[in-house]
Write a protein that holds these residues in place. Structure first.
Motif, mmCIF file in Angstrom:
data_model
loop_
_atom_site.group_PDB
_atom_site.id
_atom_site.type_symbol
_atom_site.label_atom_id
_atom_site.label_comp_id
_atom_site.label_asym_id
_atom_site.label_seq_id
_atom_site.Cartn_x
_atom_site.Cartn_y
_atom_site.Cartn_z
ATOM 1 N N VAL A 173 0.845 -1.201 0.000
ATOM 2 C CA VAL A 173 0.000 0.000 0.000
ATOM 3 C C VAL A 173 0.877 1.246 0.000
ATOM 4 N N ALA A 174 0.519 2.214 -0.847
ATOM 5 C CA ALA A 174 1.249 3.487 -0.897
ATOM 6 C C ALA A 174 0.267 4.651 -0.956
ATOM 7 N N PHE A 175 0.662 5.762 -0.339
ATOM 8 C CA PHE A 175 -0.079 7.021 -0.425
ATOM 9 C C PHE A 175 0.784 8.025 -1.181
ATOM 10 N N ILE A 176 0.219 8.642 -2.200
ATOM 11 C CA ILE A 176 0.911 9.731 -2.892
ATOM 12 C C ILE A 176 0.241 11.035 -2.469
ATOM 13 N N VAL A 177 0.996 11.857 -1.747
ATOM 14 C CA VAL A 177 0.480 13.130 -1.241
ATOM 15 C C VAL A 177 0.943 14.234 -2.186
ATOM 16 N N PRO A 199 -9.108 10.406 12.418
ATOM 17 C CA PRO A 199 -8.762 10.770 11.035
ATOM 18 C C PRO A 199 -8.665 9.589 10.081
ATOM 19 N N SER A 200 -8.329 8.403 10.595
ATOM 20 C CA SER A 200 -8.227 7.251 9.694
ATOM 21 C C SER A 200 -9.593 6.822 9.163
ATOM 22 N N ASP A 201 -10.689 7.255 9.816
ATOM 23 C CA ASP A 201 -12.027 6.986 9.279
ATOM 24 C C ASP A 201 -12.206 7.674 7.927
ATOM 25 N N TYR A 202 -11.575 8.826 7.774
ATOM 26 C CA TYR A 202 -11.620 9.555 6.496
ATOM 27 C C TYR A 202 -10.960 8.726 5.396
ATOM 28 N N LEU A 203 -9.837 8.086 5.726
ATOM 29 C CA LEU A 203 -9.142 7.235 4.758
ATOM 30 C C LEU A 203 -9.977 6.010 4.409
ATOM 31 N N LEU A 204 -10.677 5.472 5.399
ATOM 32 C CA LEU A 204 -11.526 4.307 5.142
ATOM 33 C C LEU A 204 -12.649 4.657 4.170
ATOM 34 N N ASP A 205 -13.199 5.856 4.298
ATOM 35 C CA ASP A 205 -14.226 6.306 3.352
ATOM 36 C C ASP A 205 -13.660 6.392 1.934
ATOM 37 N N LEU A 236 -4.275 -1.919 -8.931
ATOM 38 C CA LEU A 236 -5.077 -2.644 -7.950
ATOM 39 C C LEU A 236 -5.650 -3.920 -8.553
ATOM 40 N N LYS A 237 -6.222 -3.810 -9.751
ATOM 41 C CA LYS A 237 -6.883 -4.966 -10.365
ATOM 42 C C LYS A 237 -5.892 -6.021 -10.843
ATOM 43 N N GLU A 238 -4.771 -5.587 -11.377
ATOM 44 C CA GLU A 238 -3.827 -6.534 -11.972
ATOM 45 C C GLU A 238 -2.847 -7.121 -10.961
ATOM 46 N N ASN A 239 -2.417 -6.307 -9.991
ATOM 47 C CA ASN A 239 -1.360 -6.760 -9.083
ATOM 48 C C ASN A 239 -1.732 -6.698 -7.605
ATOM 49 N N GLY A 240 -2.940 -6.214 -7.304
ATOM 50 C CA GLY A 240 -3.354 -6.125 -5.906
ATOM 51 C C GLY A 240 -2.623 -5.064 -5.118
ATOM 52 N N LYS A 241 -2.009 -4.088 -5.808
ATOM 53 C CA LYS A 241 -1.280 -3.003 -5.142
ATOM 54 C C LYS A 241 -2.212 -1.794 -5.012
ATOM 55 N N LEU A 242 -2.319 -1.274 -3.804
ATOM 56 C CA LEU A 242 -3.233 -0.171 -3.529
ATOM 57 C C LEU A 242 -2.452 1.138 -3.449
ATOM 58 N N ILE A 243 -2.735 2.065 -4.382
ATOM 59 C CA ILE A 243 -2.072 3.372 -4.410
ATOM 60 C C ILE A 243 -3.147 4.444 -4.260
ATOM 61 N N ILE A 244 -3.044 5.224 -3.191
ATOM 62 C CA ILE A 244 -4.107 6.154 -2.794
ATOM 63 C C ILE A 244 -3.630 7.592 -2.940
ATOM 64 N N SER A 245 -4.493 8.428 -3.485
ATOM 65 C CA SER A 245 -4.189 9.852 -3.650
ATOM 66 C C SER A 245 -4.683 10.650 -2.450
ATOM 67 N N ILE A 296 -11.116 4.669 0.676
ATOM 68 C CA ILE A 296 -10.887 3.308 0.184
ATOM 69 C C ILE A 296 -12.196 2.656 -0.248
ATOM 70 N N GLU A 297 -13.231 2.823 0.546
ATOM 71 C CA GLU A 297 -14.518 2.215 0.201
ATOM 72 C C GLU A 297 -15.062 2.780 -1.105
ATOM 73 N N ASP A 298 -14.896 4.080 -1.322
ATOM 74 C CA ASP A 298 -15.335 4.684 -2.588
ATOM 75 C C ASP A 298 -14.558 4.103 -3.766
ATOM 76 N N ILE A 299 -13.250 3.899 -3.583
ATOM 77 C CA ILE A 299 -12.429 3.314 -4.650
ATOM 78 C C ILE A 299 -12.887 1.898 -4.961
ATOM 79 N N LEU A 300 -13.029 1.079 -3.928
ATOM 80 C CA LEU A 300 -13.372 -0.330 -4.131
ATOM 81 C C LEU A 300 -14.767 -0.504 -4.724
ATOM 82 N N MET A 301 -15.688 0.368 -4.357
ATOM 83 C CA MET A 301 -17.050 0.265 -4.887
ATOM 84 C C MET A 301 -17.125 0.660 -6.361
ATOM 85 N N SER A 302 -16.088 1.343 -6.863
ATOM 86 C CA SER A 302 -16.088 1.772 -8.266
ATOM 87 C C SER A 302 -15.340 0.806 -9.181
#
Length: 526
Positions: free
Chosen positions: A460-464, A509-515, A481-490, A517-523
């Motif tokens: 998992v990586a975060f790009i700030v 604050p980590s609840d914000y990150l969970l929201d 994410l789909k091809e290699n299972g690597k999660l990169i979050i903006s 991630i859930e938006d990404i996965l649902m799309s």
């Protein structure tokens, strides 16, 4: 317009005034998440209500994505169910409102009508300015909706800014952006209070003092008492004592402001935190600060005889209520207020980081990239230092091929970090900082992906960055994410500031990150 916040009502009035003025071009500047869609819908409603009986008014709303068109349409229909709305230029027969994309305008330019008002959403990202030549007709007015004042240097660059309300303004005024919390207050807590006999219930009550204002979630009457409610929503059934302490500290700050406005002695406080809390801790807080805390157990007790309310509560809580016991809350009674020693007022932590980020200009000039990296690392430490076991800045791999700005090992104590450990098999997360003036491109996604390695439990990586991902970067991140299972979050500057404000106000604050991630996965599609 009754449900709009004060700044939203002001924005609607400014747009209406612009429509009736001699100006042909204007802009409003608003940060993401402050309700610009509601402003657009209410402004259209007011314009059509006041003018459509005199003349046939045609209004177009243009945006970059079809999904946003649907979202704006839903808000418009909610504002006025009688609106006749088209989502494509070819559907405009008989419609007074068009909500479509810039691509649709270019594709069907020969069928464009003479619009009286054209609202351009995310106008700072318009690259092909020939679109305005297609739309410009005699008497047409253009309103650009943009993120920041200094982002506009294209067609709307010389437009008059008729209204501005940014993230710093929302923080100053005490407005929150947690949509789930707002729905919890409106759809559950208000009906619960009515059921429990509270009267004169007012949402988002503003309190002013000489330096700033605060917004109380609810103020209501119970008998002869005035009760103020502050709500904090969490994704965990159990949270650390420090989180609760921060929430109580926020309520005490509100009491301090009420003291300055001569209202403190009139108001009692109830802090609503829907998770499990030891009753002993609740009693200690009440004895020390005269603040009543309602836990999830207390909320179950208050509504357990009303199934509809209990079902509503369950719908807003991210865990099962089946095995939770009900517990009677502390009785509301007035007692002597504890003495609160007045401390010298200092700027909030949120305001401190807002100033630092604003002062740090995008790019590499004068060491700005290094400064940005230091500021971001400082913010990450502040937000999550209790969640990380080890920190390593400027970390190199053993072959010296890769250097990561920050890598942290996880404890997994909160819902989000435990989610990453469980479902992404990661023990470490990477943070990369990019002080670019433009959105991140797909090339940087592929570079960051090389830092991730399953065998090293680093997935998992975060790009700030200042502006987040561009369209192609978002596609590239989904591909990883789909091809290699690597999660990169903006994450961008606004995301950081929102989380800092959450932390300072006693939220997780980590609840914000969970929201996010859930938006990404649902799309994600196959």
């Amino acid at each position: 317009m009754k449900t709009l916040r004060s700044y939203q009502r002001e924005a609607v009035e400014r747009i209406y005034k612009f429509f009736n003025s001699d100006l042909n071009k204007a802009k409003i500047c608003m940060s993401t998440g402050l309700g610009k869609t509601a402003i657009i819908a209410s402004a259209i409603d007011k314009i059509l209500e006041k003018h459509d009986k005199e003349q046939k008014i045609l209004i177009a709303v243009l945006t970059s994505q079809r999904a946003i068109c649907e979202q704006i349409k839903n808000v418009l229909v909610e504002t006025n169910p009688h609106f006749n709305i088209a989502l494509y230029i070819k559907e405009m027969i008989g419609a007074k409102i068009l909500i479509t994309t810039y691509q649709d305008v270019r594709k069907n330019q020969l069928e464009i009508k003479n619009f009286d008002l054209i609202i351009c959403d995310e106008a700072q990202f318009i690259k092909n300015e020939n679109i305005f030549d297609l739309l410009s007709k005699k008497g047409t007015k253009f309103l650009g909706v943009v993120g920041e004042i200094d982002e506009i240097n294209r067609w709307f660059g010389d437009a008059t800014c008729i209204f501005s309300y940014l993230l710093s303004d929302a923080i100053r005024d005490g407005y929150v952006w947690n949509d789930n919390e707002k729905k919890f207050v409106e759809n559950f807590l208000v009906p619960l209070l009515k059921y429990q006999g509270y009267t004169n219930i007012v949402k988002e009550r503003r309190i002013f003092n000489k330096n700033r204002s605060i917004t109380l979630d609810i103020v209501a009457n119970k008998g002869n008492e005035i009760i103020a409610f502050e709500v904090k929503m969490y994704r965990n059934l159990y949270n650390s004592k420090s989180v609760l302490d921060n929430a109580v500290e926020q309520v005490l700050l509100y009491k301090h402001y009420l003291t300055q406005s001569n209202e403190r002695e009139k108001v009692l406080f109830i802090l609503v935190v829907p998770y499990e809390i030891d009753e002993k801790i609740q009693n200690e807080i009440y004895e020390q600060s005269n603040v009543i805390v309602w836990s999830i157990n207390n909320l179950i007790y208050l509504c357990e005889e009303e199934k509809k309310l209990l079902d509503l509560l369950a719908s807003y809580i991210p865990y099962s209520l089946l095995n939770l016991e009900s517990r009677k809350p502390q009785e509301i009674e007035r007692k002597k207020e504890p003495i609160i020693i007045k401390k010298e007022e200092h700027p909030s932590i949120t305001e401190k980081y807002l100033r630092k980020l604003k002062k740090c200009k995008a790019g590499k000039k004068n060491g700005a990239a290094i400064d940005y990296e230091k500021i971001c690392t400082e913010i990450i430490y502040y937000l999550f230092k209790t969640e990380f076991f080890k920190f390593s800045e400027q970390h190199h791999t053993d072959d010296e091929m890769f250097r990561m700005d920050l890598i942290c090992s996880l404890k997994g104590t909160t819902e989000f970090w435990n989610f990453l450990i469980t479902f992404y098999n990661t023990k470490f997360v990477v943070f990369e900082y990019k002080n670019y003036s433009k959105p991140i491109s797909q090339n940087l996604i592929y570079i960051t992906e090389k830092y991730l390695f399953s065998a090293a439990l680093r997935n998992v990586a975060f790009i700030v960055s200042r502006k987040g991902f561009d369209k192609n970067a978002k596609k590239a991140a989904l591909g990883c994410l789909k091809e290699n299972g690597k999660l990169i979050i903006s994450l961008n500057d606004e995301d950081l500031i929102k989380m800092v404000s959450m932390k300072e106000n006693g939220e997780e604050p980590s609840d914000y990150l969970l929201d996010i991630i859930e938006d990404i996965l649902m799309s994600v599609s196959k």
